[in-house]
Motif scaffolding. Structure first.
Motif, mmCIF file in Angstrom:
data_model
loop_
_atom_site.group_PDB
_atom_site.id
_atom_site.type_symbol
_atom_site.label_atom_id
_atom_site.label_comp_id
_atom_site.label_asym_id
_atom_site.label_seq_id
_atom_site.Cartn_x
_atom_site.Cartn_y
_atom_site.Cartn_z
ATOM 1 N N GLU A 61 0.816 -1.206 0.000
ATOM 2 C CA GLU A 61 0.000 0.000 0.000
ATOM 3 C C GLU A 61 0.856 1.266 0.000
ATOM 4 O O GLU A 61 0.411 2.326 -0.453
ATOM 5 N N VAL A 62 2.075 1.162 0.545
ATOM 6 C CA VAL A 62 2.964 2.325 0.554
ATOM 7 C C VAL A 62 3.228 2.788 -0.873
ATOM 8 O O VAL A 62 3.222 3.991 -1.165
ATOM 9 N N ASP A 63 3.430 1.849 -1.791
ATOM 10 C CA ASP A 63 3.660 2.217 -3.191
ATOM 11 C C ASP A 63 2.445 2.913 -3.790
ATOM 12 O O ASP A 63 2.579 3.918 -4.492
ATOM 13 N N ARG A 64 1.264 2.376 -3.530
ATOM 14 C CA ARG A 64 0.056 2.952 -4.125
ATOM 15 C C ARG A 64 -0.272 4.311 -3.523
ATOM 16 O O ARG A 64 -0.706 5.220 -4.227
ATOM 17 N N MET A 65 -0.077 4.456 -2.207
ATOM 18 C CA MET A 65 -0.427 5.705 -1.533
ATOM 19 C C MET A 65 0.586 6.811 -1.805
ATOM 20 O O MET A 65 0.224 7.978 -1.950
ATOM 21 N N GLY A 66 1.868 6.437 -1.834
ATOM 22 C CA GLY A 66 2.940 7.419 -1.898
ATOM 23 C C GLY A 66 3.351 7.849 -0.498
ATOM 24 O O GLY A 66 2.541 7.833 0.442
ATOM 25 N N LEU A 67 4.601 8.245 -0.345
ATOM 26 C CA LEU A 67 5.133 8.554 0.977
ATOM 27 C C LEU A 67 4.431 9.741 1.626
ATOM 28 O O LEU A 67 4.207 9.751 2.837
ATOM 29 N N ASP A 68 4.099 10.751 0.853
ATOM 30 C CA ASP A 68 3.443 11.926 1.448
ATOM 31 C C ASP A 68 2.118 11.534 2.091
ATOM 32 O O ASP A 68 1.782 12.013 3.186
ATOM 33 N N ALA A 69 1.372 10.656 1.435
ATOM 34 C CA ALA A 69 0.087 10.226 1.988
ATOM 35 C C ALA A 69 0.285 9.350 3.225
ATOM 36 O O ALA A 69 -0.489 9.429 4.186
ATOM 37 N N VAL A 70 1.311 8.509 3.195
ATOM 38 C CA VAL A 70 1.610 7.667 4.364
ATOM 39 C C VAL A 70 1.953 8.544 5.565
ATOM 40 O O VAL A 70 1.457 8.332 6.682
#
Length: 350
Positions: free
Chosen positions: A242-251
């Motif tokens: 999910e980290v890939d799909r969300m992106g770091l900023d969203a995480v």
């Protein structure tokens, strides 16, 4: 080449030493590193966590010698389910000789903000009894917390975090940013509830960890069926894919929303990283975070009320490169930066 510019550079730098630094923020950091034009050799003297001063006598003093942050080793691995050896983790992390003094991304130089020291290891009574070791950890950390000192623990297997949380969360439950391959919220196995697969279930049930303010990042692997307690208790779980799909900023944004402004613990298991970066651990899981992703998530917590933290599960004998210990030491330094920023802002007290 611009000859006027070259003349100015020559006037300023041609006769300068390495200690002549003009940028005010850089100069402040350099002032704590240089004696004349000399810096301490990174490979000399006794190895300490992230080059912190060594203060083993602090535990015998009521105020821990005026420290703000105590960095302490927990060389214990009686709670592992697979490959043993994390008892050697603290020694491996101490051996990483080039760390700090400044985080270039957030601009934090922690030793300029607070007094921190390596105070040695938890004084364990028995190398054979897991329960006894947990009692020793809890007693030691309660002593540190009572002095108003923040803690940075270096393990050791992840079961150490349960007695630490019993000390840090004794007065009020804390939130947590938990970066790991596994949720570690399973139940008792083979007569023991104190293993490294279940510390956070026990911490919630003891009332020292607020599950609504817990986010678990990097989760993956075949043990998903063991983590229903995370979901039922209200923890937020972000899997590695999910980290890939969300992106770091969203995480990072999600983590900040979950923990809010309340007192927060940071727990970092090196198996959160893909084994390509950190093979030296007891339960490696492929498909994990990169070291750069993990550091970015930690840096994103700057400004929050981080009161204590740990790095766990370094088993150096499975990593001939020392990369795992290198990653752990960098994480430890960033955790110190987070606590230093919090305490400098009047927060960060356990």
């Amino acid at each position: 080449m611009d000859q006027d510019k070259l003349a100015k550079l020559r006037a300023r730098y041609a006769g300068a030493s390495g200690a002549d630094i003009h940028d005010p923020s850089f100069a402040k950091v350099a002032a704590g590193q240089f004696q004349g034009d000399r810096r301490k050799w990174p490979f000399s003297d006794v190895a300490t966590f992230i080059n912190a001063p060594y203060r083993p006598e602090a535990l015998s003093q009521p105020d821990l010698g005026g420290l703000d942050v105590a960095i302490i080793g927990l060389p214990m691995d009686l709670g592992v389910t697979n490959r043993a050896g994390t008892r050697l983790g603290p020694r491996a992390v101490r051996a990483v000789e080039r760390m700090g003094p400044m985080d270039h991304v957030n601009g934090t130089a922690p030793f300029n903000l607070i007094k921190a020291a390596d105070i040695g290891d938890v004084p364990f009574r028995s190398r054979y009894s897991l329960e006894s070791c947990h009692e020793d950890i809890e007693a030691t950390f309660k002593q540190i917390v009572k002095a108003g000192v923040s803690t940075l623990g270096v393990g050791g297997d992840h079961s150490i975090t349960y007695p630490i949380l019993k000390a840090v969360g004794e007065k009020r439950p804390v939130g947590m940013v938990h970066i790991d391959a596994h949720c570690d919220t399973s139940g008792p196995y083979e007569g023991s509830k104190f293993h490294h697969g279940g510390p956070f279930r026990q911490a919630v049930l003891d009332g020292v960890l607020d599950p609504e303010r817990v986010i678990q990042i990097g989760i993956r692997g075949g043990a998903e069926y063991l983590w229903e307690f995370s979901y039922e208790s209200g923890m937020t779980v972000i899997h590695a894919d999910e980290v890939d799909r969300m992106g770091l900023d969203a995480v990072i944004a999600k983590a900040l929303a979950v923990i809010g402004d309340g007192p927060t613990y940071v727990s970092f298991d090196v198996d959160s990283l893909d084994p390509a970066f950190a093979p030296g651990t007891g339960t490696p899981e492929v498909g994990g975070l990169t070291s750069r992703e993990a550091l970015a998530i930690l840096r994103g917590l700057k400004g929050r009320n981080i009161v204590a933290a740990d790095v766990v599960e370094v088993a150096p004998q499975y990593d001939a490169t020392s990369n795992t210990a290198q990653c752990a030491a960098q994480v430890l330094f960033l955790e110190l930066c987070l606590i230093a920023e919090a305490r400098a802002a009047g927060k960060g007290r356990p």
